[in-house]
Design a protein around this motif. Structure first.
Motif, short mmCIF file in Angstrom:
data_model
loop_
_atom_site.label_atom_id
_atom_site.label_comp_id
_atom_site.label_asym_id
_atom_site.label_seq_id
_atom_site.Cartn_x
_atom_site.Cartn_y
_atom_site.Cartn_z
N VAL A 5 2.59 9.12 -2.29
CA VAL A 5 2.60 9.34 -0.85
C VAL A 5 2.01 8.08 -0.23
CG1 VAL A 5 1.66 10.72 1.05
CG2 VAL A 5 2.35 11.85 -1.08
N PHE A 6 2.72 7.50 0.71
CA PHE A 6 2.28 6.25 1.34
C PHE A 6 1.73 6.58 2.72
CE2 PHE A 6 5.73 5.42 -1.62
CZ PHE A 6 5.10 4.55 -2.49
N HIS A 7 0.40 6.57 2.83
CA HIS A 7 -0.28 6.94 4.07
C HIS A 7 -0.79 5.69 4.78
CE1 HIS A 7 -2.44 9.43 6.87
NE2 HIS A 7 -3.58 8.87 6.55
N HIS A 8 -0.09 5.32 5.83
CA HIS A 8 -0.43 4.12 6.63
C HIS A 8 -0.44 2.85 5.77
CE1 HIS A 8 -1.19 6.46 10.18
NE2 HIS A 8 -2.07 7.19 9.56
N VAL A 9 0.46 2.79 4.80
CA VAL A 9 0.60 1.59 3.98
C VAL A 9 2.09 1.42 3.66
CG1 VAL A 9 0.24 2.76 1.76
CG2 VAL A 9 -0.34 0.35 1.99
N ASP A 10 2.52 0.19 3.65
CA ASP A 10 3.91 -0.12 3.34
C ASP A 10 4.07 -0.13 1.81
OD1 ASP A 10 6.43 -1.24 2.93
OD2 ASP A 10 6.16 -2.80 4.46
N ALA A 43 6.00 -1.70 0.06
CA ALA A 43 6.20 -3.08 -0.40
C ALA A 43 4.87 -3.78 -0.65
CB ALA A 43 7.02 -3.86 0.62
N ASP A 44 3.82 -3.42 0.11
CA ASP A 44 2.49 -4.01 -0.13
C ASP A 44 1.96 -3.64 -1.51
OD1 ASP A 44 2.48 -5.23 2.33
OD2 ASP A 44 1.12 -3.78 3.27
N ILE A 45 2.30 -2.46 -1.97
CA ILE A 45 1.87 -2.03 -3.30
C ILE A 45 2.70 -2.74 -4.36
CG2 ILE A 45 1.65 -0.05 -4.85
CD1 ILE A 45 1.31 1.64 -2.22
N ARG A 46 4.01 -2.71 -4.18
CA ARG A 46 4.92 -3.31 -5.15
C ARG A 46 4.68 -4.81 -5.31
NH1 ARG A 46 8.92 -0.92 -3.25
NH2 ARG A 46 9.58 -2.46 -1.74
N LYS A 47 4.46 -5.50 -4.19
CA LYS A 47 4.29 -6.95 -4.22
C LYS A 47 2.82 -7.38 -4.25
CE LYS A 47 8.50 -7.59 -1.53
NZ LYS A 47 9.03 -7.98 -0.21
N GLN A 48 1.92 -6.39 -4.20
CA GLN A 48 0.49 -6.64 -4.11
C GLN A 48 0.19 -7.63 -2.98
OE1 GLN A 48 -1.35 -7.44 -7.88
NE2 GLN A 48 -0.83 -5.43 -8.66
N SER A 49 0.65 -7.26 -1.80
CA SER A 49 0.39 -8.07 -0.60
C SER A 49 -0.48 -7.25 0.35
CB SER A 49 1.71 -8.47 0.06
OG SER A 49 2.47 -7.33 0.40
N GLY A 50 -0.85 -7.83 1.45
CA GLY A 50 -1.67 -7.13 2.44
C GLY A 50 -3.01 -6.72 1.88
N SER A 51 -3.42 -5.50 2.17
CA SER A 51 -4.72 -5.00 1.71
C SER A 51 -4.80 -4.92 0.19
CB SER A 51 -5.03 -3.64 2.33
OG SER A 51 -4.08 -2.66 1.92
N PHE A 52 -3.67 -4.74 -0.47
CA PHE A 52 -3.66 -4.68 -1.93
C PHE A 52 -3.93 -6.05 -2.54
CE2 PHE A 52 -2.13 -0.63 -0.89
CZ PHE A 52 -2.34 0.18 -1.99
N GLU A 53 -3.38 -7.08 -1.95
CA GLU A 53 -3.63 -8.44 -2.41
C GLU A 53 -5.11 -8.79 -2.26
OE1 GLU A 53 -1.83 -12.91 -1.72
OE2 GLU A 53 -1.76 -11.49 -0.04
N ALA A 54 -5.69 -8.45 -1.12
CA ALA A 54 -7.10 -8.75 -0.87
C ALA A 54 -8.00 -7.99 -1.84
CB ALA A 54 -7.46 -8.40 0.57
N ALA A 55 -7.69 -6.72 -2.09
CA ALA A 55 -8.50 -5.92 -3.01
C ALA A 55 -8.44 -6.47 -4.43
CB ALA A 55 -8.03 -4.46 -2.99
N VAL A 71 -0.25 11.00 -5.76
CA VAL A 71 -1.11 9.85 -5.53
C VAL A 71 -0.93 9.43 -4.08
CG1 VAL A 71 -1.70 7.50 -6.22
CG2 VAL A 71 -0.83 9.13 -7.93
N VAL A 72 -2.00 9.56 -3.30
CA VAL A 72 -1.97 9.17 -1.89
C VAL A 72 -2.43 7.72 -1.79
CG1 VAL A 72 -2.80 9.66 0.44
CG2 VAL A 72 -2.42 11.55 -1.18
N PHE A 73 -1.48 6.83 -1.56
CA PHE A 73 -1.80 5.41 -1.40
C PHE A 73 -2.14 5.15 0.06
CE2 PHE A 73 0.97 5.24 -5.17
CZ PHE A 73 0.16 4.49 -6.02
N SER A 74 -3.32 4.61 0.29
CA SER A 74 -3.74 4.21 1.62
C SER A 74 -4.12 2.74 1.55
CB SER A 74 -4.94 5.06 2.07
OG SER A 74 -6.04 4.83 1.20
#
Length: 158
Positions: free
Chosen positions: A123-128, A130-142, A90-93
């Motif tokens: 695979v974390f491609h240009h994404v932290d 922690a943003d996925i785990r905490k649903q912050s940054g672009s993940f929070e907005a989405a 899984v490529v997370f961007s």
């Protein structure tokens, strides 16, 4: 019984036990990603990863646009390809969480991890991470956008 027969018997038994314990895999790898922007040299990160895997003789399935489902729901054929893969990468961007189709495929991948012992490699491609785990940054907005359009149960499933 001679040593050669004993070895063949052991090998035959081990082979049958292994094939009984693990599913038959059609693919070595299922590659799950959100289509990224094309790089200056004409290929995305996922394109380069797919090429590297196939050049290493790793049988890899990468879905294309024609294999999408309807209304962000993966097709039955695509779900079967996920099930028949030994490993899912899984490529997370940054854009991954904005794609409901990718999130729905991820649900299936995690189900296969639990029911078919499929190995899942993130695979974390240009994404932290922690943003996925905490649903912050672009993940929070989405997820905030998804919450306005979808029911809460679907969001929890993701």
């Amino acid at each position: 019984m001679d040593s050669q027969t004993s070895f063949e018997d052991q090998y035959s038994l081990r082979l049958s036990v292994c094939s009984w314990e693990t599913p038959n895999w059609k693919y070595d790898v299922y590659l799950n990603s959100k289509n990224e922007r094309i790089c200056s040299h004409g290929k995305t990160f996922t394109d380069r990863l797919y090429t590297a895997l196939t050049e290493a003789d790793i049988h890899t399935f990468k879905p294309d646009e024609l294999q999408l489902g309807v209304d962000d729901i993966p097709s039955d054929r695509l779900l079967k390809e996920i099930e028949e893969s030994k490993i899912s990468i899984v490529v997370f961007s940054k854009e991954f969480a904005s794609c409901r189709f990718c999130l729905n495929k991820l649900v299936k991948i995690m189900d296969c991890r639990n029911t078919r012992r499929q190995l899942v490699l993130p695979v974390f491609h240009h994404v932290d991470p922690a943003d996925i785990r905490k649903q912050s940054g672009s993940f929070e907005a989405a997820f905030a956008r998804h919450e306005k359009l979808l029911n809460l149960e679907k969001i929890k499933e993701w």
